[in-house]
Design a protein around this motif. Structure first.
Motif, short mmCIF file in Angstrom:
data_model
loop_
_atom_site.label_atom_id
_atom_site.label_comp_id
_atom_site.label_asym_id
_atom_site.label_seq_id
_atom_site.Cartn_x
_atom_site.Cartn_y
_atom_site.Cartn_z
N ARG A 280 0.69 -1.35 0.14
CA ARG A 280 -0.16 -0.35 0.04
C ARG A 280 1.04 1.28 0.42
NH1 ARG A 280 -5.29 0.60 3.97
NH2 ARG A 280 -5.24 3.07 3.04
N GLU A 281 2.28 1.34 0.88
CA GLU A 281 2.62 2.02 0.91
C GLU A 281 3.55 2.72 -0.77
OE1 GLU A 281 6.44 4.11 3.34
OE2 GLU A 281 5.68 2.27 3.56
N HIS A 282 4.30 1.66 -1.27
CA HIS A 282 5.19 1.84 -1.68
C HIS A 282 4.29 1.46 -4.16
CE1 HIS A 282 8.92 2.02 1.04
NE2 HIS A 282 8.22 1.10 1.86
N VAL A 283 3.74 0.64 -3.62
CA VAL A 283 3.17 0.15 -5.31
C VAL A 283 1.72 1.25 -5.44
CG1 VAL A 283 2.45 -1.26 -5.78
CG2 VAL A 283 3.87 -1.50 -4.82
N TRP A 284 0.83 1.18 -4.76
CA TRP A 284 -0.29 2.00 -4.52
C TRP A 284 -0.25 3.44 -5.48
CZ3 TRP A 284 -2.02 -2.79 -4.73
CH2 TRP A 284 -3.08 -2.89 -4.56
N PRO A 285 0.32 4.06 -5.06
CA PRO A 285 0.78 5.69 -5.65
C PRO A 285 1.62 4.99 -7.05
CG PRO A 285 2.06 5.54 -3.37
CD PRO A 285 1.90 4.47 -3.41
N LEU A 286 2.30 4.33 -7.17
CA LEU A 286 2.27 3.72 -8.73
C LEU A 286 1.12 3.35 -9.63
CD1 LEU A 286 5.83 1.89 -8.06
CD2 LEU A 286 5.48 4.11 -8.85
N ILE A 287 0.39 2.38 -8.56
CA ILE A 287 -0.96 2.81 -10.18
C ILE A 287 -1.27 3.88 -10.50
CG2 ILE A 287 -3.00 0.89 -9.77
CD1 ILE A 287 -1.42 -0.79 -7.36
#
Length: 325
Positions: A280-287
């Motif tokens: 949630r911290e690292h990947v969700w912003p990329l999505i």
């Protein structure tokens, strides 16, 4: 409610859509009304009788889903009835409802619809935990992904490129390799026609891969070690090519290499929650900003889970196969 059950292990026809008791959320759990689930290789093994769910888990297949929260168990905070979520599961995704530990929930990311979100949890958590948390892929590293056109592979390509790594993939057709190239892969290897060790060596000036993400297992073990760069890390997450292989420790020592093997399903709840939180911290912003997107081959009705299994076994797909309720 209805769910896909497995009265007796067997082929795809062993999957039976049947009425089953409704689940009830317990301490720290929520009840999710399922919009969609996704099909994974582990589901095929469970159907065949080779991969039982962890004790206390749902007996039905399905390691990820998306849907809406319809009830909260005791001591759940941060979530509310009506929230649209996707979830990492130990089982139960092939059903109209499923109970989920709250630590394994993720909000549906911005820019992704509710059904498509079912393609995310298992693939993203598997890739992030193995490639980044365990194998420590860094900007400038070379990552070799076996099965680059799979659900895991298509996600791994995008995440590795997002952090500035160079990506090599193996796949079994020109169409699959072209899709990998479109997602950002730099080195394309047809494993049916080419030796990935030699192709990788040529493409990296003899260095090899800093990290290898492997779904094959025993069949590729010795060649994976040859393909590693000095101080390289081999992360094994599957056994499609067998369980037992011979490891040349001298070759591994010469590379100062590391071999790790992990599975996600049977981990303690606390470990899964930590992986989900990192995602949630690292990947969700990329999505949310569009740099990483789920790749979905097709969506079939949940009742047609047998056909979805046939498609996955035939390996003609690219990305994830979804089952919709």
């Amino acid at each position: 409610m209805n769910a896909i059950t497995i009265p007796e292990p067997g082929g795809p026809e062993a999957l039976v859509w049947a009425e089953v008791p409704e689940p009830v959320p317990g301490e720290g759990e929520v009840l999710v009304e399922v919009a969609a689930g996704a099909v994974n290789r582990a589901d095929l093994l469970q159907r065949q009788g080779f991969y039982d769910p962890p004790p206390g888990s749902s007996p039905y297949p399905g390691l990820e889903c998306s849907g809406r929260i319809t009830a909260l168990g005791p001591n759940v905070s941060g979530w509310a009835v009506g929230d649209e979520v996707c979830a990492l599961l130990a089982g139960g995704g092939y059903a109209e409802q499923v109970v989920v530990p709250s630590g394994q929930l993720l909000p549906v990311p911005e820019g992704v619809d509710l059904v498509t979100a079912a393609a995310l949890p298992e693939a993203v958590c598997t890739v992030w935990s193995n490639v980044f948390m365990v194998a420590h892929l860094r900007p400038g590293d070379t990552l070799l992904i076996h099965g680059g056109s799979s659900g895991i592979g298509t996600m791994a390509i995008q995440l590795a490129k997002a952090i500035g790594a160079r990506v090599a993939v193996t796949a079994g057709s020109a169409e699959k390799l072209e899709r990998c190239r479109e997602l950002g892969a730099d080195i394309l290897i047809d494993y049916r026609e080419q030796d990935f060790v030699e192709e990788l060596r040529k493409a990296t000036d003899g260095k090899g891969a800093d990290v290898i993400l492997d779904i094959v297992g025993a069949k590729y073990l010795s060649r994976n070690v040859k393909a590693l760069a000095v101080s390289g890390r081999l992360a094994i997450i599957g056994m499609q090519g067998g369980r037992k292989g011979e490891l040349d420790l001298g070759a591994l020592l010469a590379k100062r290499g590391a071999v790790t093997a992990t599975s996600l399903r049977g981990r303690p709840l606390s470990e899964k929650a930590a992986i989900v939180a990192a995602v949630r911290e690292h990947v969700w912003p990329l999505i949310a900003n569009g740099r990483v997107r789920p790749v979905v081959d097709r969506a079939l009705p949940m009742r047609d889970a047998a056909e979805a299994h046939r498609v996955l076994e035939g390996s003609g797909h690219i990305g994830k196969i979804l089952l919709t309720v």
